[in-house]
Design a protein around this motif. Structure first.
Motif, PDB file in Angstrom:
ATOM      1  N   THR A  28      92.582  -3.550 -40.007  1.00  0.00           N
ATOM      2  CA  THR A  28      93.382  -4.713 -40.357  1.00  0.00           C
ATOM      3  C   THR A  28      92.933  -5.859 -39.466  1.00  0.00           C
ATOM      4  O   THR A  28      92.129  -5.668 -38.541  1.00  0.00           O
ATOM      5  CB  THR A  28      94.888  -4.430 -40.172  1.00  0.00           C
ATOM      6  N   LYS A  29      93.426  -7.040 -39.717  1.00  0.00           N
ATOM      7  CA  LYS A  29      93.057  -8.178 -38.889  1.00  0.00           C
ATOM      8  C   LYS A  29      93.451  -7.893 -37.441  1.00  0.00           C
ATOM      9  O   LYS A  29      94.570  -7.490 -37.151  1.00  0.00           O
ATOM     10  CB  LYS A  29      93.753  -9.442 -39.389  1.00  0.00           C
ATOM     11  N   GLY A  30      92.514  -8.102 -36.537  1.00  0.00           N
ATOM     12  CA  GLY A  30      92.777  -7.819 -35.136  1.00  0.00           C
ATOM     13  C   GLY A  30      92.498  -6.381 -34.732  1.00  0.00           C
ATOM     14  O   GLY A  30      92.781  -5.981 -33.606  1.00  0.00           O
ATOM     15  N   TRP A  31      91.924  -5.591 -35.673  1.00  0.00           N
ATOM     16  CA  TRP A  31      91.611  -4.189 -35.378  1.00  0.00           C
ATOM     17  C   TRP A  31      90.596  -4.098 -34.245  1.00  0.00           C
ATOM     18  O   TRP A  31      89.708  -4.949 -34.154  1.00  0.00           O
ATOM     19  CB  TRP A  31      91.053  -3.539 -36.646  1.00  0.00           C
ATOM     20  N   PRO A  32      90.732  -3.074 -33.355  1.00  0.00           N
ATOM     21  CA  PRO A  32      91.760  -2.035 -33.324  1.00  0.00           C
ATOM     22  C   PRO A  32      93.040  -2.532 -32.649  1.00  0.00           C
ATOM     23  O   PRO A  32      92.992  -3.263 -31.668  1.00  0.00           O
ATOM     24  CB  PRO A  32      91.115  -0.921 -32.505  1.00  0.00           C
ATOM     25  N   THR A  33      94.151  -2.125 -33.196  1.00  0.00           N
ATOM     26  CA  THR A  33      95.435  -2.562 -32.661  1.00  0.00           C
ATOM     27  C   THR A  33      96.014  -1.568 -31.666  1.00  0.00           C
ATOM     28  O   THR A  33      97.037  -1.849 -31.047  1.00  0.00           O
ATOM     29  CB  THR A  33      96.443  -2.769 -33.802  1.00  0.00           C
TER      30      THR A  33
ATOM     31  N   ARG B  58      84.478   4.486 -27.862  1.00  0.00           N
ATOM     32  CA  ARG B  58      84.209   3.339 -28.740  1.00  0.00           C
ATOM     33  C   ARG B  58      85.437   2.435 -28.836  1.00  0.00           C
ATOM     34  O   ARG B  58      85.333   1.212 -28.746  1.00  0.00           O
ATOM     35  CB  ARG B  58      83.802   3.838 -30.128  1.00  0.00           C
ATOM     36  N   TYR B  59      86.610   3.022 -29.012  1.00  0.00           N
ATOM     37  CA  TYR B  59      87.835   2.229 -29.094  1.00  0.00           C
ATOM     38  C   TYR B  59      88.099   1.487 -27.787  1.00  0.00           C
ATOM     39  O   TYR B  59      88.501   0.315 -27.794  1.00  0.00           O
ATOM     40  CB  TYR B  59      89.026   3.125 -29.440  1.00  0.00           C
ATOM     41  N   VAL B  60      87.884   2.157 -26.662  1.00  0.00           N
ATOM     42  CA  VAL B  60      88.071   1.494 -25.364  1.00  0.00           C
ATOM     43  C   VAL B  60      87.147   0.284 -25.261  1.00  0.00           C
ATOM     44  O   VAL B  60      87.546  -0.797 -24.810  1.00  0.00           O
ATOM     45  CB  VAL B  60      87.814   2.485 -24.207  1.00  0.00           C
ATOM     46  N   GLY B  61      85.898   0.451 -25.708  1.00  0.00           N
ATOM     47  CA  GLY B  61      84.951  -0.657 -25.669  1.00  0.00           C
ATOM     48  C   GLY B  61      85.360  -1.804 -26.577  1.00  0.00           C
ATOM     49  O   GLY B  61      85.262  -2.982 -26.203  1.00  0.00           O
ATOM     50  N   LEU B  62      85.829  -1.479 -27.779  1.00  0.00           N
ATOM     51  CA  LEU B  62      86.266  -2.522 -28.713  1.00  0.00           C
ATOM     52  C   LEU B  62      87.472  -3.283 -28.166  1.00  0.00           C
ATOM     53  O   LEU B  62      87.556  -4.513 -28.278  1.00  0.00           O
ATOM     54  CB  LEU B  62      86.614  -1.896 -30.065  1.00  0.00           C
TER      55      LEU B  62
ATOM     56  N   VAL C 268      86.435  -5.702 -25.452  1.00  0.00           N
ATOM     57  CA  VAL C 268      85.874  -6.939 -26.002  1.00  0.00           C
ATOM     58  C   VAL C 268      86.990  -7.889 -26.397  1.00  0.00           C
ATOM     59  O   VAL C 268      86.924  -9.105 -26.148  1.00  0.00           O
ATOM     60  CB  VAL C 268      84.974  -6.624 -27.216  1.00  0.00           C
ATOM     61  N   LYS C 269      88.036  -7.357 -26.998  1.00  0.00           N
ATOM     62  CA  LYS C 269      89.173  -8.196 -27.387  1.00  0.00           C
ATOM     63  C   LYS C 269      89.845  -8.804 -26.162  1.00  0.00           C
ATOM     64  O   LYS C 269      90.236  -9.971 -26.167  1.00  0.00           O
ATOM     65  CB  LYS C 269      90.187  -7.371 -28.190  1.00  0.00           C
ATOM     66  N   GLU C 270      89.971  -8.015 -25.096  1.00  0.00           N
ATOM     67  CA  GLU C 270      90.585  -8.531 -23.874  1.00  0.00           C
ATOM     68  C   GLU C 270      89.741  -9.642 -23.267  1.00  0.00           C
ATOM     69  O   GLU C 270      90.259 -10.652 -22.793  1.00  0.00           O
ATOM     70  CB  GLU C 270      90.778  -7.398 -22.873  1.00  0.00           C
ATOM     71  N   ASP C 271      88.422  -9.470 -23.312  1.00  0.00           N
ATOM     72  CA  ASP C 271      87.524 -10.486 -22.755  1.00  0.00           C
ATOM     73  C   ASP C 271      87.608 -11.801 -23.519  1.00  0.00           C
ATOM     74  O   ASP C 271      87.396 -12.876 -22.958  1.00  0.00           O
ATOM     75  CB  ASP C 271      86.077  -9.981 -22.768  1.00  0.00           C
ATOM     76  N   THR C 272      87.911 -11.702 -24.802  1.00  0.00           N
ATOM     77  CA  THR C 272      88.005 -12.913 -25.619  1.00  0.00           C
ATOM     78  C   THR C 272      89.424 -13.461 -25.667  1.00  0.00           C
ATOM     79  O   THR C 272      89.687 -14.444 -26.358  1.00  0.00           O
ATOM     80  CB  THR C 272      87.525 -12.632 -27.055  1.00  0.00           C
ATOM     81  N   GLY C 273      90.338 -12.803 -24.956  1.00  0.00           N
ATOM     82  CA  GLY C 273      91.714 -13.286 -24.925  1.00  0.00           C
ATOM     83  C   GLY C 273      92.564 -12.804 -26.064  1.00  0.00           C
ATOM     84  O   GLY C 273      93.706 -13.247 -26.229  1.00  0.00           O
ATOM     85  N   ILE C 274      92.042 -11.900 -26.882  1.00  0.00           N
ATOM     86  CA  ILE C 274      92.803 -11.369 -28.012  1.00  0.00           C
ATOM     87  C   ILE C 274      93.184  -9.937 -27.679  1.00  0.00           C
ATOM     88  O   ILE C 274      92.336  -9.047 -27.607  1.00  0.00           O
ATOM     89  CB  ILE C 274      91.977 -11.406 -29.309  1.00  0.00           C
ATOM     90  N   MET C 275      94.456  -9.701 -27.438  1.00  0.00           N
ATOM     91  CA  MET C 275      94.924  -8.386 -27.019  1.00  0.00           C
ATOM     92  C   MET C 275      95.347  -7.550 -28.222  1.00  0.00           C
ATOM     93  O   MET C 275      95.922  -8.076 -29.173  1.00  0.00           O
ATOM     94  CB  MET C 275      96.116  -8.528 -26.074  1.00  0.00           C
ATOM     95  N   PRO C 276      95.089  -6.240 -28.189  1.00  0.00           N
ATOM     96  CA  PRO C 276      95.567  -5.385 -29.277  1.00  0.00           C
ATOM     97  C   PRO C 276      97.079  -5.319 -29.285  1.00  0.00           C
ATOM     98  O   PRO C 276      97.727  -5.403 -28.245  1.00  0.00           O
ATOM     99  CB  PRO C 276      94.951  -4.023 -28.947  1.00  0.00           C
TER     100      PRO C 276
END
Length: 414
Positions: free
Chosen positions: A350-355, A392-396, A399-407
């Protein structure tokens, strides 16, 4: 606010010229010249109709805006062009006029471009033909499948994604037609306001019944310049469309005349009825693209229209090798759907995956599903163990945390 404008009556006969009794009955022989596939939808002989305009459309046209008409060669775009041409003459329009056709390549009817050329010659308008530089519609579906396989291989999506357009995701229209047409018009007319007309009619669908006569078209707009979408024949019933074409002595597209389809688009369209798909398959010109599309069904294990396999439309056109591949593709589809149905909803893309991060037991389940799906479709996937999937999920997520987008917070059970 909508207004109505009467085009000049250049016709020798109209509905009003019929005897009163025939008008009341819809014309005793009103189906005589109507293709049989339209009989159930035609309630009378048709008549000279009017174009629907808004104050904004009329003001821009009187000021010399470009008037472009998107044409596929189908009945609605032809009737639209005929009516708009007469209306422009009536109001003294002095701006550029142009027909524009988005060529979809191998999935086009062979008569589509010639039909547009005949219309341009009749009107005395220029015809601009545009094509997507990255490839035609079939290439887009094939490329989408290749991209989706790569996404599945590296666990950038949880389930395999189909190659085809869908009614909810009509990138075939947006990418192959709208985007290409708007880009070409802006380059051709950089200093003009542009109105792009189409043959959309409310009678065709519930969604189109809710559409406006005109509205802003962001993809045509530029700083200081207006872009508008215009639906001039939006109120027309089918009988008036056919009447407008017939009374000018113009010929309907071969898809209607010879193969009795109800619409002209791609020869095999995601929106086509079962009857239209069968009709298209009887045209020898369409045989190779039919085989190419069935091959993609077989390879991907995704039917062309939901659960409707294109390969079932005309199996007599397929050789033994392709028939066997299609049969295997159907078996793979059943098993793939069974496997992917086990994936919990909170893990789906979904948008923002992985949540959220899967639990260990969920990772074990995903690993088993990915391994079997990859084997079924001969995909060389990675991340096939629970440990690899969790990493893989931890890595994804990192990346979201680095870009400021938190799951999003997500609770799971083991």
């Amino acid at each position: 606010m909508s207004a109505w404008a009467n085009p000049k009556d250049l016709l020798s006969a109209s509905f009003e010229s019929l005897p009163a009794a025939d008008q009341a009955a819809g014309g005793a022989d009103h189906l005589a010249d109507v293709p049989v596939q339209f009989h159930a939808h035609v309630n009378g002989p048709g008549q000279l109709n009017q174009v629907a305009v808004t104050d904004e459309v009329e003001a821009l046209l009187r000021a010399g805006a470009v008037c472009s008409i998107g044409t596929s060669g189908g009945k609605d775009s032809v009737a639209c062009a005929l009516a708009v041409s007469e209306y422009l003459d009536q109001i003294g329009h002095t701006g550029p006029r142009i027909l524009i056709h988005a060529d979809l390549g191998r999935v086009e009817w062979q008569d589509s471009l010639p039909g547009c050329e005949r219309l341009a010659e009749y009107l005395g308008w220029e015809l601009m033909v545009v094509r997507r530089k990255a490839g035609d519609m079939l290439a887009r579906w094939q490329g989408r499948w290749a991209n989706n396989v790569r996404r599945y291989q590296d666990l950038s999506c949880v389930k395999l994604i189909l190659p085809w357009s869908t009614p909810a995701l009509r990138f075939c229209t947006s990418e192959q037609k709208t985007d290409v047409i708007c880009s070409a018009l802006k380059k051709r007319f950089p200093g003009h306001d542009i109105i792009n007309a189409t043959g959309i009619r409310r009678q065709e669908s519930a969604r189109r019944r809710r559409m406006d006569v005109s509205g802003p078209m962001a993809k045509l707009s530029r700083k200081g310049r207006t872009g508008l979408a215009w639906n001039p024949i939006i109120e027309w019933p089918l009988e008036d469309v056919l009447y407008a074409i017939r009374q000018r002595g113009l010929q309907l597209h071969e898809a209607y005349r010879t193969y009795h389809t109800t619409r002209v688009s791609c020869v095999f369209c995601i929106m086509s009825s079962h009857a239209d798909l069968i009709a298209a398959s009887t045209c020898e010109d369409n045989a190779q693209v039919y085989r190419d599309m069935v091959a993609l069904e077989a390879r991907s294990s995704f039917a062309f229209q939901g659960n409707q396999w294109l390969g079932d439309i005309a199996p007599e056109l397929l050789d033994d090798t392709l028939l066997a591949a299609l049969a295997r593709g159907k078996r793979v589809a059943v098993r793939r759907n069974e496997l992917e149905a086990r994936i919990p909803e909170h893990l789906l893309y979904t948008k923002g995956w992985p949540t959220c991060l899967p639990t260990r037991s969920e990772a074990v389940m995903l690993a088993g599903i990915r391994a079997e799906v990859s084997d079924l479709l001969e995909i060389e996937a990675v991340y096939l163990t629970a440990t690899e999937i969790l990493e893989r999920y931890v890595g994804l997520i990192a990346v979201k945390e680095d870009t400021g987008i938190m799951p999003d917070a997500c609770e799971t059970t083991s």
